[in-house]
Design an enzyme around this catalytic site. Structure first.
Site, PDB file in Angstrom:
ATOM      1  N   TYR A   1       0.745  -1.507  -0.263  1.00  0.00           N
ATOM      2  CA  TYR A   1       0.133   0.040   0.286  1.00  0.00           C
ATOM      3  C   TYR A   1       0.711   1.116  -0.325  1.00  0.00           C
ATOM      4  CZ  TYR A   1      -2.792   4.121   1.622  1.00  0.00           C
ATOM      5  OH  TYR A   1      -3.720   4.966   1.173  1.00  0.00           O
TER       6      TYR A   1
ATOM      7  N   CYS B   1     -11.676  13.407   4.443  1.00  0.00           N
ATOM      8  CA  CYS B   1     -12.689  14.725   5.013  1.00  0.00           C
ATOM      9  C   CYS B   1     -12.747  15.761   3.891  1.00  0.00           C
ATOM     10  CB  CYS B   1     -12.167  15.230   6.704  1.00  0.00           C
ATOM     11  SG  CYS B   1     -12.038  13.603   8.452  1.00  0.00           S
ATOM     12  N   GLY B   2     -12.628  15.309   3.258  1.00  0.00           N
ATOM     13  CA  GLY B   2     -13.030  16.174   1.668  1.00  0.00           C
ATOM     14  C   GLY B   2     -11.410  17.150   1.253  1.00  0.00           C
ATOM     15  N   LYS B   3     -10.544  16.889   1.768  1.00  0.00           N
ATOM     16  CA  LYS B   3      -9.575  17.261   1.515  1.00  0.00           C
ATOM     17  C   LYS B   3      -9.162  17.754  -0.509  1.00  0.00           C
ATOM     18  CE  LYS B   3      -4.459  17.389   3.258  1.00  0.00           C
ATOM     19  NZ  LYS B   3      -3.396  16.532   3.423  1.00  0.00           N
TER      20      LYS B   3
ATOM     21  N   ASP C   1      -2.304  17.331  -0.268  1.00  0.00           N
ATOM     22  CA  ASP C   1      -0.967  16.374   0.979  1.00  0.00           C
ATOM     23  C   ASP C   1      -0.524  16.824   1.281  1.00  0.00           C
ATOM     24  OD1 ASP C   1      -2.154  14.032   1.975  1.00  0.00           O
ATOM     25  OD2 ASP C   1      -0.736  12.817   1.072  1.00  0.00           O
TER      26      ASP C   1
ATOM     27  N   ALA D   1      -9.683   2.580  -1.851  1.00  0.00           N
ATOM     28  CA  ALA D   1      -9.708   2.111  -3.260  1.00  0.00           C
ATOM     29  C   ALA D   1      -8.895   4.396  -4.292  1.00  0.00           C
ATOM     30  CB  ALA D   1     -10.248   2.484  -4.348  1.00  0.00           C
TER      31      ALA D   1
ATOM     32  N   ARG E   1     -14.155  16.285  11.071  1.00  0.00           N
ATOM     33  CA  ARG E   1     -14.784  14.995  11.218  1.00  0.00           C
ATOM     34  C   ARG E   1     -15.836  15.331  12.459  1.00  0.00           C
ATOM     35  NH1 ARG E   1     -16.337  10.904   7.665  1.00  0.00           N
ATOM     36  NH2 ARG E   1     -15.628  11.648   5.852  1.00  0.00           N
TER      37      ARG E   1
HETATM   38  C1  SPV Z   1      -3.915  10.025   4.180  1.00  0.00           C
HETATM   39  O1  SPV Z   1      -4.074   9.161   4.452  1.00  0.00           O
HETATM   40  O2  SPV Z   1      -2.714  10.780   4.385  1.00  0.00           O
HETATM   41  C2  SPV Z   1      -3.070   9.876   2.456  1.00  0.00           C
HETATM   42  C3  SPV Z   1      -2.759   8.342   1.886  1.00  0.00           C
HETATM   43  O3  SPV Z   1      -2.302  11.104   2.165  1.00  0.00           O
HETATM   44  S1  SPV Z   1      -1.355   8.226   3.046  1.00  0.00           S
HETATM   45  O4  SPV Z   1      -0.117   8.211   1.557  1.00  0.00           O
HETATM   46  O5  SPV Z   1      -2.227   6.687   2.679  1.00  0.00           O
HETATM   47  O6  SPV Z   1      -1.168   8.332   3.720  1.00  0.00           O
HETATM   48 MN    MN Z   2      -2.984  12.658   3.458  1.00  0.00          MN
END
Ligand code: SPV
Ligand code: MN
Length: 630
Positions: free
Chosen positions: A223, A275-277, A292, A388, A420
């Site tokens: 993942y 949460c809508g980011k 992100d 997903a 949230r």
């Molecule tokens: C998050 O879950 O905050 C993400 C995806 O941006 S991850 O790469 O899984 O952290």
């Molecule tokens: Mn993230």
């Protein structure tokens, strides 16, 4: 290059690959790659430069190994992670702490020597018979004050390929880094794989962060949130680096919001996963710089921000033509995109909430799937996983902001914290000042656990600044750094709190998905002093007439006084309960919490009690005084 590293590299690398690696004059890098080889024992090593040829090779190999499969649309592929490997795994993500160091007890941690022995034991011989890829990438635009050079060794071509879409190539930059230059190192192995190229030993999944060496190990997982070094693994290292150097590394999107007369204003936003980011960062008509991770620096008194990344690893659930038209269109257009853990039927990807009926059978993360299929525990397997995702490069999107690669970043005018919260906070509000925003919106950010993290969903929790999982310094210090950062700015960004998840007493959501666009446009007007606000106990809230203009203008729908009163009534008991939870958290979990945290919370309590004394438990927005301008 040290003699030991040289011996290993000469023995294991082809002359061509050796030449590529030796062109970088960095002994830390050579030692890291040599150690990875000795430990994991790959059959071959591929050193990937920034050349189109090398990158095409990675893309090709991801298909040949079966880690990705082609979809019908040109450039699209699908990748599946195992059923136990569908999200970030907090339980097995640990900081390796030397005996003489301390981290907040809220952080999952392990004694360094013990953890190193364990994870290195799991990595031992893990790449036998496989190729190890060495990739050089940059966090932040390459060659800028923001950039952090990173190297990752992985035996997954899917991981190596994803990085291509998500980060800036930096082999050439590495060649210019002077000897002894600092870098982040990531070592990943997918571990033992089944016939479908899926990691099987999920019980031995480990993600261990050795912050003393700026190195992260990850094994028995695929993942992306657990394996792509530059994503959340790096963020944990970056938070420490930023702390040492006096800037901020944040779990935030970055976007440009258009205002009257064609002006553009930049905002960053922190939202916990799901949460809508990304949906906010991709609002139609606005521009995106990142969804992100953002870095902020004080440059000449101005807060300037860059996206650490250059692509999106986004949640695909509920991406549909009505709510997320920009992403939806991008995902239906030829071009490079990796879909993960969707349902595939006749070469087409399907996901939950895409706005059409899903096929009754196909292939998903459980293998061949049909409606009604159950797992070993008798639980129905959904057509696609809730978590997903899609992976695309920002450069491929029509709405990408032209400043994405600006080495000095963009000037930031607003910061948004969104949780949230079904019960307490209003849909949008502006803080009274920097401290109030950092404490009452950022540090008080509450959410419920969602599917993006393995474990039970719907459990309420505090997730300060939505970055708590990644704060690798004492939490109080992290909050203090945020407070301090604002003080050094000549005009700090305004701080806003949003809540897209407010419900009425029957549990019905009070806002539609697209309403967030109105809140963002209102913030833009506030930044420019073009909308008044009302002074509520928890912050400055919009005036009805501004919303009555914005809703029809943007969304073509009316906004009634009743909508307004329902959404912007201050719910005193719920807000007091929230304050209690936040205070309890800081009192018990954050021994180094700065006193100002408690002061700001106490002031908020006093304002709420005062409002209750005058107007009762539920205070209509119409009681609050109007503030003109900022
Ligand atoms: C998050 O879950 O905050 C993400 C995806 O941006 S991850 O790469 O899984 O952290
Ligand atoms: Mn993230």
């Amino acid at each position: 290059m040290g003699p030991e590293a040289e011996e290993v590299l000469r023995r294991k690398l082809s002359p061509e690959n050796y030449r590529k690696l030796a062109a970088i004059k960095n002994p830390t890098l050579h030692a890291f790659v040599a150690d990875a080889i000795t430990l994991c024992d790959p059959a071959a090593v591929f050193v990937c430069t920034d050349s189109a040829e090398d990158i095409a090779y990675i893309r090709q190999r991801a298909l040949e190994t079966g880690e990705e499969r082609k979809l019908a649309t040109e450039g699209h592929t699908v990748h599946f992670d195992g059923p136990q490997d569908q999200g970030r795994d907090r339980e097995v993500t640990r900081y390796l702490v030397p005996r003489d160091d301390r981290l907040s007890k809220a952080l999952n941690q392990l004694e360094r020597e013990v953890g190193l022995a364990e994870v290195r034991g799991l990595l031992k011989g893990s790449m036998r018979g496989r190729t190890m890829v060495v990739r050089f990438l940059s966090l932040g635009p390459a060659g800028s004050v923001f950039s952090i050079p990173c190297v990752q060794c992985t035996d997954s071509f899917y991981v190596a390929h994803s990085k291509d879409l998500l980060y800036r190539p930096a082999y050439e930059q590495f060649k210019r880094v002077e000897e002894g230059g600092k870098l982040f190192c990531f070592l990943h192995s997918a571990g033992r794989l089944d016939r479908d190229m899926v990691s099987v030993d999920s019980d031995k999944k480990r993600i261990y962060i050795d912050y003393t060496r700026d190195t992260v190990y990850s094994v028995n997982t695929q993942y992306a949130g657990n394996t792509i070094g530059l994503k959340k693994l790096a963020l944990r290292l970056t938070v420490r680096k930023a702390d040492r150097e006096g800037w901020l590394a944040e779990h935030m999107f970055l976007m440009g919001v258009r205002g009257p007369g064609g002006r553009k204003t930049y905002f960053a936003g922190a939202f916990p996963s799901a949460c809508g980011k990304t949906a906010t960062a991709m609002l139609p008509g606005e521009t995106i710089l990142g969804d992100d991770i953002a870095y902020f620096r004080n440059i000449g008194g101005v807060c300037r921000a860059v996206n650490a990344e250059a692509g999106i690893f986004g949640i695909i659930q509920n991406v549909n033509p009505v709510d997320d038209p920009v992403i939806y269109e991008a995902l239906g257009t030829p071009g490079e995109a990796i879909f993960s853990n969707v349902l595939v039927k006749d070469g087409r990807p399907y996901w939950l909430g895409m706005g059409c009926e899903l096929p009754k059978e196909g292939v998903n993360f459980s293998g061949r799937w049909h409606e009604g299929k159950t797992d070993a525990g008798g639980i129905k397997i959904p057509p696609a996983h809730k978590n997903a995702r899609y992976t695309v490069a920002l450069r491929a999107l029509k709405n990408v902001d032209p400043e994405l690669e600006n080495p000095s970043g963009v000037p930031l005018s607003g910061i948004i914290y969104g949780g949230r919260d079904a019960k307490a906070y209003v849909p949008v509000q502006q803080s009274f000042d920097w401290n109030h925003g950092i404490v009452a919106y950022g540090a008080s950010l509450e959410t419920e656990t969602t599917f993006a993290i393995l474990g039970q969903e719907g459990v309420p929790e505090i997730n300060l600044m939505s970055i708590q999982d990644f704060v690798s310094i004492p939490l109080g210090k992290y909050v203090q750094n945020n407070l301090q950062f604002g003080r050094g700015l000549s005009r700090p960004p305004l701080i806003f709190g949003v809540n897209y998840f407010l419900r009425d007493s029957q549990g019905k959501f009070l806002n539609a998905v697209r309403d967030k666009h109105v809140w963002i446009k209102w913030m833009e007007l506030r930044v420019h002093g073009e909308a008044d606000a009302l002074r509520a106990p928890t912050g400055c809230i919009p005036c009805l007439e501004d919303l009555q203009q914005l809703f029809p203008q943007l969304l073509g729908k009316s906004y009634s006084r009743q909508d307004y009163v329902e959404q912007f009534t201050i719910r005193v008991p719920e807000n007091l309960a929230k304050l209690d939870r936040v205070e309890r958290f800081f009192g018990s979990e954050v021994p180094d919490a700065p006193p100002v945290v408690f002061e700001v919370l106490e002031q908020q309590r006093r304002r709420l009690l005062e409002a209750r004394g005058r107007f009762g438990d539920y205070v209509s927005p119409e009681h609050f005084p109007r503030l003109c301008g900022l």
